[in-house]
Design a protein around this motif. Structure first.
Motif, mmCIF file in Angstrom:
data_model
loop_
_atom_site.group_PDB
_atom_site.id
_atom_site.type_symbol
_atom_site.label_atom_id
_atom_site.label_comp_id
_atom_site.label_asym_id
_atom_site.label_seq_id
_atom_site.Cartn_x
_atom_site.Cartn_y
_atom_site.Cartn_z
ATOM 1 N N GLU B 89 55.506 12.126 -9.657
ATOM 2 C CA GLU B 89 54.628 11.402 -8.734
ATOM 3 C C GLU B 89 53.458 12.260 -8.248
ATOM 4 O O GLU B 89 52.766 11.886 -7.298
ATOM 5 C CB GLU B 89 55.455 10.887 -7.547
ATOM 6 N N HIS B 90 53.270 13.389 -8.889
ATOM 7 C CA HIS B 90 52.127 14.263 -8.583
ATOM 8 C C HIS B 90 52.125 14.742 -7.138
ATOM 9 O O HIS B 90 51.070 14.980 -6.572
ATOM 10 C CB HIS B 90 50.800 13.546 -8.887
ATOM 11 N N ARG B 91 53.281 14.845 -6.531
ATOM 12 C CA ARG B 91 53.335 15.261 -5.127
ATOM 13 C C ARG B 91 53.397 16.773 -4.992
ATOM 14 O O ARG B 91 53.121 17.316 -3.930
ATOM 15 C CB ARG B 91 54.540 14.620 -4.407
ATOM 16 N N SER B 219 58.348 9.974 0.867
ATOM 17 C CA SER B 219 57.426 11.030 1.266
ATOM 18 C C SER B 219 56.014 10.485 1.373
ATOM 19 O O SER B 219 55.052 11.205 1.172
ATOM 20 C CB SER B 219 57.492 12.166 0.243
ATOM 21 N N CYS B 220 55.912 9.191 1.662
ATOM 22 C CA CYS B 220 54.586 8.587 1.749
ATOM 23 C C CYS B 220 53.743 9.266 2.823
ATOM 24 O O CYS B 220 54.259 9.672 3.858
ATOM 25 C CB CYS B 220 54.691 7.095 2.078
ATOM 26 N N HIS B 253 61.867 0.272 -1.677
ATOM 27 C CA HIS B 253 60.754 1.210 -1.823
ATOM 28 C C HIS B 253 61.094 2.394 -2.719
ATOM 29 O O HIS B 253 60.226 2.925 -3.399
ATOM 30 C CB HIS B 253 60.294 1.720 -0.453
ATOM 31 N N ARG B 301 58.596 7.542 -17.488
ATOM 32 C CA ARG B 301 58.163 6.255 -16.939
ATOM 33 C C ARG B 301 59.392 5.479 -16.506
ATOM 34 O O ARG B 301 60.204 5.094 -17.345
ATOM 35 C CB ARG B 301 57.412 5.449 -18.004
ATOM 36 N N VAL B 305 58.194 0.488 -13.621
ATOM 37 C CA VAL B 305 56.739 0.595 -13.758
ATOM 38 C C VAL B 305 56.359 0.779 -15.225
ATOM 39 O O VAL B 305 55.358 1.375 -15.552
ATOM 40 C CB VAL B 305 56.125 1.723 -12.906
ATOM 41 N N TYR B 307 56.520 -1.226 -19.248
ATOM 42 C CA TYR B 307 56.804 -2.452 -19.975
ATOM 43 C C TYR B 307 57.039 -2.112 -21.432
ATOM 44 O O TYR B 307 56.246 -1.406 -22.042
ATOM 45 C CB TYR B 307 55.628 -3.436 -19.881
ATOM 46 N N LEU B 309 58.593 -3.960 -25.211
ATOM 47 C CA LEU B 309 58.938 -5.253 -25.813
ATOM 48 C C LEU B 309 60.437 -5.513 -25.732
ATOM 49 O O LEU B 309 60.883 -6.643 -25.804
ATOM 50 C CB LEU B 309 58.467 -5.293 -27.267
#
Lengths: 663, 324
Positions: B89-91, B219-220, B253, B301, B305, B307, B309
């Protein structure tokens, strides 16, 4: 609180039939914010729109709610109306009291109550609407046509004729599609190749058209006016720029036993091959799956013999990326597999063929060089039975529920041909119905019956049994004379249903274009927008939209081209201002929104939020490219912190609607 | 182990590899060690590591990786999953972190010791399969397996998935840990029974926010529960609806991002089994979209989030429900 006006439409009796429109206008008129409320038979009419305009001025309205049909129908109309009266067009809300209310209710009390609730929700939402201004995005003046059959060819020629660049992507080594395999075309019986080949050559010679043969679309991003498409050019191991199409490699190639796709596997080709004489581009392909050089490393004969030095075994797939303003799907069809129809003995006898195989037998460049003969023993058949609707109009679950549309006519053509060239042949056609709507079509069919003496029998064949003497015993019922028939036939021809090409479904996913349950592309409107997909900038040409014959395909291809030209003629498109925005103060930079964004509209940047100088407040935050965002809202629900919001459909607006409904 | 850790930490501090160390120091009692940042080699004298050092240090790295210089952190296997998820999440800036992975055989739950009659605990020590508890009233030897927290009993992995160096041997993923057994038991209940179960549990919530504050997935920059504009912010559980919804919203969340580190349940002063909500989501996602472990790999992934087939159609979910 804003001053809101409410306008309730009767839509003739469409709404007024099951909704008491007067009561809706009166009740909504008592809502706290509503300062004006009225009803009118047709709000979308000029008189109706004038009521709205006058009310905006007279009552100093700051928001407008129109209770009418779906916003898909008239939102644009009413936005223009309020704009003409000086309001921002996005201060309008449409409450859908037709499709979502009057049409689905029978009871007027229920319908009226629901219409009031829907109106209240719209009133609650419009309170929070913000004035929005549409931006503009440029249009790339280039079109992509996916599929190089007659549909794609005609679309490309028409677009190029208007002066725009067009690329055709064709997965086969040559363009031309199914029409190249067909012998004669109904109802005039002119030679298919004779009318198609000049068009193929036109494509090749047209400066505006680029043909990517042996290529497939790999990925599509972007949006109307600005698509970005990745095209995989499959390695053909022959340099297209050097090959002269002399055919030496295809003649000398020692691998001779590869089933020939052009003849539907009824004869063989070499591993190095050109699909047929008129192929465009006239360039050989090496089939790596069968080539000795690739399988064992030993051979290389074609490379030695090629005087142009075009053979390159090291060639690899390449990916090219190109920008397009519009995309046309023209992916075509295939006959269904008839293997599962055991009763017709297709897999048991070589003399039971599909109509397309029969077409190859009739055509001069086919496996029999145009002589009507049995594939088993080469003898000329004396009795031929045609079975129509094999897998079409089939509700058993085995085939397709739809009518394949072209079979009645080509079967009449086949039957007529047999009687014309081989008058001693007995020809039977079994049908459910004979459907021949079209100019000169019924006349054509009647000629087969009346002039050529083809036996048309209403009824279905129950069983085809191959006999030891090589004949095919056909057991059928004649529904009109109500008797069982037993025919000893030499050949049976199955008019197999047609289905969309298998590449259509993954393509639809890439294009975010919708499909029906049969994998035909869906039109934006079945009647009024038949060549447009609901996805802006994506157009439909040919059988990929539904079964159709050549004249219809060509007509639709031209229609799709004219829609593309209309789009490419514009320099700028106005963007949808209902796009996402990121609240930087709340954004975690976690990339969840970018992961779910189907348009690639979200990027990230490191932003300095620090007031101090120790650099401790640099944060990664999402940035929305407003020209790329289509306002689908996927990011707003995926964002864990609620930093993403959609203009015009903000979370607070939607919650206000829900609250109004639940009150 | 503590000596080895301190020695290595001071080496890295002295040779300039790292500017600070994130570890644990003693809390008010011996059984509640607290996460602590040590800014100098001398300060490391207060560093502790023992069987009570359960807390997951990953979340602190969000802030520490924004500081100048590298931070040394000690990560247990489950903490390393959280670390990877935060990287995804690039945190956290990976370049700013030096990780020493720790071999782990589970952490002791102080409540279990009390149940076993240990009062006035002075220290604990692992000795083979047992732990030796030194108390004011003498020594007690207990089987370690009986003293572990719930998350350690159903430990999903003893493998540190992100590290620069290890102390001890790295372990293996345990796919037979049985961590979904309790979820399956809840699924087998009738809706009414299940509602009663959760009302019973959630009604104890005092809305202290400990679960949220400890959670590495929570951690928002600005939590929805702290944002008056979100429409759901509220400090206290004003009614039963709030009690239910706070935890359900939180579970939603963190769905797909929760690594099942179990910190939420560990820190809950009311002993609400909050991890079961998260595990229900994990189980459902595994069943619908194939096995996925958040944090097993940085940059993966999550099915929610992504997709493909092969994704199951929503109807599959309905059919599954109907077949019950």
């Amino acid at each position: 609180m804003r001053r809101i006006g409410v306008f309730v439409c009767h839509c003739g009796t469409n709404i007024a039939g099951t909704v008491d429109v007067k009561a809706v206008a009166e009740t909504l008129g008592k809502e706290p914010a509503v300062v004006f409320s009225t009803d009118y038979p047709y709000m979308c009419s000029e008189a109706g729109q004038n009521i709205i305009k006058e009310a905006i001025k007279e009552h100093k309205l700051e928001g407008v709610v129109v209770c009418s049909c779906s916003p898909r129908m008239h939102e644009a109309t009413f936005r223009k109306t309020v704009q003409a009266a000086g309001l921002n067009p996005y201060l309008l809300e449409v409450a859908n009291i037709r499709e979502q209310c009057s049409w689905i209710h029978k009871d007027k009390t229920e319908g009226t109550a629901k219409a009031i609730v829907l109106g209240r929700a719209a009133i609650a939402k419009v309170q929070l609407n913000t004035p929005l201004i549409a931006g503009e995005s440029p249009v790339v003046k280039r079109a992509l046509v996916i599929g190089g059959g007659i549909a794609g060819i005609q679309t490309a020629l028409d677009i190029a004729d208007a002066g725009y660049e067009v690329d055709i992507v064709e997965k086969q080594p040559t363009i031309g599609g199914k029409m190249t395999q067909i012998d004669k075309t109904f109802p005039t019986l002119d030679c298919s190749s004779c009318i198609l080949t000049p068009k193929m050559v036109d494509c090749a010679q047209n400066e505006k058209i680029t043909i990517y043969s042996y290529s497939e679309v790999e990925a599509v991003t972007g949006f109307v006016g600005n698509f970005s498409v990745k095209i995989r050019r499959k390695a053909r191991y022959v340099d297209e720029t050097k090959c002269t199409g002399c055919g030496v490699c295809t003649e000398k190639c020692p691998v001779k036993n590869v089933p020939n796709e052009y003849n539907l596997g009824m004869d063989n080709r070499h591993a190095a091959y050109i699909p047929f004489a008129q192929a465009i581009p006239n360039v050989a392909v090496i089939d790596a799956a069968h080539c000795n050089k690739f399988k064992t490393g030993k051979c290389g004969l074609c490379q030695k013999l090629c005087s142009a030095g075009a053979i390159n075994y090291e060639q690899e797939d390449t990916i090219i990326e190109e920008k397009y303003g519009a995309i046309v799907a023209a992916t075509g069809y295939n006959p269904i597999s008839v293997d599962k129809y055991d009763e017709f003995a297709y897999s048991q006898s070589k003399d039971v063929v599909t109509s397309l195989e029969f077409e190859r037998i009739l055509k001069a460049d086919g496996p029999t060089e145009g002589h009507l003969q049995r594939m088993s023993d080469g003898k000329q058949p004396k009795t031929i039975v045609f079975i129509q609707c094999v897998g079409s109009r089939d509700t058993s679950g085995c085939g397709k529920e739809y009518c394949s549309k072209i079979c009645c006519m080509y079967t009449a053509k086949h039957a007529m041909y047999c009687r014309e060239k081989y008058p001693d042949t007995e020809v039977y056609v079994f049908y459910i119905d004979v459907r021949t709507p079209g100019k000169n079509y019924d006349e054509f069919y009647r000629r087969a019956v009346e002039q050529y003496g083809v036996h048309y029998i209403k009824g279905m064949v129950g069983k085809v049994s191959p006999k030891a003497d090589g004949t095919l015993h056909v057991q059928a019922s004649d529904l009109i004379s109500n008797e069982q028939l037993h025919i000893s036939a030499d050949m049976v021809v199955l008019a197999a249903a047609i289905e969309p090409d298998k590449s259509a479904r993954p393509l639809a996913t890439m294009l975010t274009a919708s499909m029906d349950t049969n994998d035909f592309f869906t039109e934006a409107h079945a009647k009024l927008r038949p060549v447009e997909s609901p996805t802006a900038g994506v157009f439909l040409s040919g059988v990929c939209q539904g079964p159709k014959d050549i004249p219809e395909t060509v007509a639709q291809a031209g229609a799709a081209a004219s829609k593309v030209i209309g789009l490419l003629a514009k320099n700028k498109l106005s963007c949808n201002p209902c796009v996402s925005q990121s609240n930087e103060a709340m954004c975690n930079g976690c990339s969840t929104c970018a992961n779910v964004c189907p348009y690639g509209a979200i990027t990230y940047e490191d932003k300095d939020f620090s007031r101090r100088k120790d650099g401790s407040m640099i944060r990664r935050v999402a940035v929305v490219n407003e020209a790329v965002c289509q306002g689908c809202g996927a990011c707003t629900v995926a964002c864990p912190s609620g930093a993403m919001d959609l203009k015009g459909f903000s979370t607070s607006q939607i919650m206000a609607e829900v609250d109004a409904i639940c009150k | 182990m503590q000596e080895v850790m301190v020695k290595r930490a001071s080496e890295l501090m002295k040779d300039g590899t790292v500017s600070r160390v994130l570890g644990w120091k003693n809390g008010e009692f011996v059984y509640d060690p607290t996460p602590a940042v040590f800014e100098s080699a001398e300060a490391l004298s207060a560093f502790v590591y023992n069987d009570f050092c359960a807390s997951n240090l990953s979340k602190y790295l969000i802030a520490l990786s924004k500081k100048n210089g590298k931070t040394l952190v000690f990560l247990k296997p489950c903490d390393s999953y959280s670390f990877n998820q935060l990287l995804t999440e690039h945190r956290i800036d990976r370049e700013k972190i030096y990780i020493i992975g720790l071999e782990c055989s589970g952490k002791v739950d102080e409540a279990k010791l009390r149940e076993a009659g240990c009062e006035g605990i002075l220290s604990v020590k692992t000795e083979g399969e047992d732990i030796v508890v030194d108390t004011l009233y003498g020594e007690k030897t207990l089987p370690k397996a009986d003293c572990l927290g719930e998350r350690c009993i159903t430990c999903k992995s003893r493998k540190v998935v992100a590290f620069d160096e290890m102390i001890g041997e790295n372990g293996e993923v345990n796919s037979e840990c049985g961590r979904f057994d309790q979820v399956a038991a809840l699924e087998a209940m009738t809706p009414d029974e299940r509602y009663e179960f959760w009302r019973g549990e959630l009604s104890r919530c005092i809305r202290c926010n400990a679960c949220r504050n400890i959670c590495p997935a929570c951690s928002c920059e600005n939590c929805v529960f702290d944002n008056p504009k979100s429409g759901i912010s509220q400090k206290a559980a004003a009614d039963t609806f709030e009690e239910n919804m706070f935890h359900i919203i939180r579970a939603f969340h963190v769905a797909g991002r929760c690594t099942d580190c179990g910190e939420c349940s560990r820190v809950c002063p009311q002993q609400i089994p909050l991890h079961l909500l998260n595990r229900k989501f994990i189980k459902d996602m595994n069943e619908c979209y194939g096995e996925y472990q958040a944090g097993a790999e940085a940059g993966s992934r999550a099915p929610l989030v992504n997709y493909t087939l092969d994704d199951c159609e929503p109807s599959v979910v309905y059919e599954r429900e109907a077949s019950k």
